[in-house]
Design a protein around this motif. Structure first.
Motif, PDB file in Angstrom:
ATOM      1  N   ASP A 127       0.814  -1.204   0.000  1.00 52.81           N
ATOM      2  CA  ASP A 127       0.000   0.000   0.000  1.00 52.81           C
ATOM      3  C   ASP A 127       0.856   1.266   0.000  1.00 52.81           C
ATOM      4  OD1 ASP A 127      -2.305   1.530   0.008  1.00 52.81           O
ATOM      5  OD2 ASP A 127      -2.472   1.525   2.205  1.00 52.81           O
ATOM      6  N   GLN A 136       1.883   4.796  -0.555  1.00 58.13           N
ATOM      7  CA  GLN A 136       1.083   6.013  -0.636  1.00 58.13           C
ATOM      8  C   GLN A 136       1.786   7.025  -1.533  1.00 58.13           C
ATOM      9  OE1 GLN A 136      -2.089   6.372   1.041  1.00 58.13           O
ATOM     10  NE2 GLN A 136      -1.647   4.174   1.008  1.00 58.13           N
ATOM     11  N   HIS A 153       6.309   6.908   5.001  1.00 53.28           N
ATOM     12  CA  HIS A 153       6.010   5.487   5.136  1.00 53.28           C
ATOM     13  C   HIS A 153       6.630   4.889   6.397  1.00 53.28           C
ATOM     14  CE1 HIS A 153       4.918   6.156   0.950  1.00 53.28           C
ATOM     15  NE2 HIS A 153       4.212   5.055   1.024  1.00 53.28           N
TER      16      HIS A 153
END
Length: 657
Positions: A68, A70, A100
């Motif tokens: 995931d 971003q 992150h």
């Protein structure tokens, strides 16, 4: 060619395989990508690796999705160009590495434990790390530091260095660090190339029980780097302030909210350097996004860093393993830092630290394991509680089979030992650990996912079961985006892509077995080739160091016109031992027996010390060049050495020869 299967030292149980992060990922891949990963085990790693290099774009897209990532701006293509050098990863994406690191972390949870010869063991929560990072970022921002500016650190492996790096990443500033045991010339040779705006430094440090005041070095750095606008001094040793340097409190005195600048995928995250044994060190630039996706893959799937894990790796800020260790913070695990001599007061120091911190993954160098083995250290002895310790990592040089066996005999039979091999150049591993595979004596478990490592012969033909050049035939996200000060890329191409055009040649000898495991034989440019039989120096050292009286060694092969060449072996002996004719005979016999008759040295000479870089690498190639007549001042940078005086014996021998 089939490779005989060596002894299996460890196999993961079914529970461990089920609990591994890579098992969850493999099942997700099978479900979402339709990749066939069958077999008796939860999945077939060989099939997973094969898919990861056959469908390189699909693999890295899966890492992005699974973890995931971003992005303020989504990527347009996974791989815009496959050229090497010049591959373009995740084109169009903007993101931030530090964002992150901090996402999803609860303030009260453990982030860092740290100890040194100057500080007792302490810990830092995620809330405390976030606050310190925000304060440093605020100070840098108020001083005008922004995206693209360089911030350099002359600091040891302490929490302040970790927070300062994360602050730079949050702003988009580019980080570079050297440990304070580097001499002034060596630091200037590195930092001056990138024209830093801010220097963060310590006043001194303690190593081996001795204090080293570094304020004069900091003053010299300031004098030789006119680009510096601010020099900040952290009171670490307690020697006092330095005229012209700002105290640490000036940097951290204010706090604004921690924010994260959206940066291009290949925006420079940090600059690392080659060892600097010849010429100016190469300033190797890695990008924010490339490091992010590589470390998400590596820390979760290969290191298996999970919630509750506490990972230690003995390193300094001048070695790529520090950058690796900081990357563990992208996982749910916490990290353990140590600054000081691993042998002070005794070689038990790091094992005591592992017990005191509840370390679950203990990372070190092959040379540390060899030294513990030689000195009779008992990690699990004397009431030391290592019950939390489940894995040992080794890197820096090839780990001898005896080192593998020692870990299982003296640390624990149910220990996952993963030996890894990579490089500063890519700030990651090519081959290394897989938590769901068995450990074979003397072997690295597998090639890393998404890394198309092969062994090639001189004509570029792949080899299996034979020793060849370590090459990477497809791009990796952490291949250097460029060398600083190399505008046309000529130096980058010369360093890695000249031998096999368009293919990365790393400069190591490697064997890929028919089981997919690997054996590293040392540097290909220092390999001994006698009568057409090639042998890595690590194999010769393994034979020589089996003699109890020998504590270190260096061997080189000097070409001579019309002859096979002259191969001297240099040995460092235990205190009180003498290089008698009998000891020379035993050394030669052992090499003849363990290696080959062709690799018996022409002569054996005693030296006081083997010259090594600050990261512990033996200076085989520079010594070879000195003995062949090259000016010692150009063959090796003395400031880049841990023991520069060790070169003197070889300079004297060169005159004799």
């Amino acid at each position: 060619m089939a490779t005989p299967e060596p002894k299996v030292l460890w196999s993961p149980g079914e529970d461990r395989k089920e609990a591994a992060a890579i098992t969850r990922y493999a099942r997700w891949i099978a479900e979402t990508r339709g990749v066939e990963l069958g077999g008796a085990d939860p999945f077939d790693y060989t099939a997973l690796w094969r898919w990861s290099v056959d469908d390189l774009e699909g693999f890295w897209a899966s890492i992005w999705e699974y973890f995931d990532v971003q992005a303020a701006t989504p990527y347009e293509r996974v791989l815009g160009s496959r050229d090497m050098p010049g591959a373009e990863w995740f084109t169009g994406a903007t993101l931030n590495y530090a964002e992150h690191v901090f996402r999803g972390k609860k303030d009260a949870d453990l982030a860092i434990q740290a100890a040194s010869e100057l500080r007792e063991l302490d810990h830092m929560t995620w809330g405390e790390l976030r606050e310190l990072t925000a304060r440093i970022a605020t100070g840098l921002r108020l001083w005008g530091v922004g995206p693209g500016d360089r911030v350099v650190a002359y600091m040891p492996n302490i929490p302040e260095a970790v927070a300062a790096f994360l602050a730079c990443s949050s702003l988009g500033a580019t980080w570079s660090s050297c440990s304070p045991d580097f001499g002034a010339r060596s630091v200037v040779d590195r930092f001056a190339q990138i024209e830093p705006k801010v220097l963060l430094a310590v006043d001194g440090y303690r190593y081996g029980g001795k204090d080293f005041d570094r304020r004069d070095v900091v003053a010299a750095l300031r004098a030789e780097m006119p680009s510096l606008e601010h020099v900040v001094l952290l009171d670490y040793l307690g020697t006092g302030e330095l005229e012209g340097a700002r105290p640490w409190r000036d940097l951290v005195g204010q706090q604004e909210p921690l924010t994260f600048a959206p940066l291009d995928f290949d925006h420079p995250l940090w600059v690392l350097y080659s060892s600097g044994t010849t010429g100016l060190p190469k300033p190797i630039v890695h990008g924010q996004g490339g490091v992010l996706v590589e470390q998400l893959k590596g820390m979760h799937l290969h290191i298996d860093a999970q919630a509750g894990d506490r990972l230690f790796w003995f390193t300094t800020t001048g070695w790529m393993m520090w950058n690796f260790l900081v990357g563990v913070l992208l996982s749910p695990a916490s990290i353990v830092l140590y600054d000081g001599n691993p042998g002070t007061p005794t070689l038990d120091r790091l094992w005591d630290l592992a017990a005191d911190t509840g370390t679950t993954i203990f990372g070190t160098s092959a040379s540390f394991i060899a030294t513990c083995m030689k000195e009779g250290v008992e990690p699990a002895g004397e009431g030391r509680d290592l019950s939390a310790l489940g894995a040992i990592g080794s890197t820096g040089s090839p780990l001898a089979p005896e080192g593998f066996q020692w870990v299982y005999d003296h640390v624990g039979a149910d220990t996952w030992l993963f030996s890894t091999s990579g490089g500063t150049d890519v700030v990651t591993s090519f081959v290394g650990g897989v938590p769901t595979l068995p450990v074979h004596l003397g072997e690295l478990q597998a090639r890393m996912l998404g890394v198309d490592v092969q062994a090639w012969d001189p004509d570029g033909r792949p080899l299996v079961g034979e020793v060849g050049e370590l090459v990477v035939t497809q791009p990796m996200p952490t291949m250097p985006i460029f060398f600083w000060g190399d505008p046309d890329g000529a130096r980058l191409r010369e360093s890695y892509f000249e031998h096999y055009p368009g293919v990365w040649r790393h400069g190591d000898w490697i064997e890929i077995t028919d089981r997919g495991s690997a054996i590293i034989y040392g540097r290909s440019d220092s390999t001994i080739n006698r009568g057409g039989i090639r042998m890595g120096t690590s194999e010769i050292y393994r034979a020589v160091l089996a003699e109890d009286d020998v504590v270190d060694a260096l061997v080189v092969d000097l070409p001579k016109a019309g002859t096979e060449g002259f191969m001297p072996l240099f040995v460092v002996l235990r205190d009180g031992a003498e290089l008698t004719d009998e000891l020379v005979r035993r050394i030669k016999t052992r090499i003849r027996t363990d290696c080959s008759p062709r690799h018996v040295p022409n002569e054996v000479r005693q030296v006081k010390a083997v010259p090594r870089t600050l990261s512990g690498k033996v200076l085989e190639v520079p010594v070879k060049r000195i003995l062949m007549g090259q000016d010692p001042t150009t063959a090796a940078s003395r400031d880049s050495l841990a023991n520069p005086e060790a070169l003197d014996a070889f300079t004297a021998l060169a005159d004799e020869l």
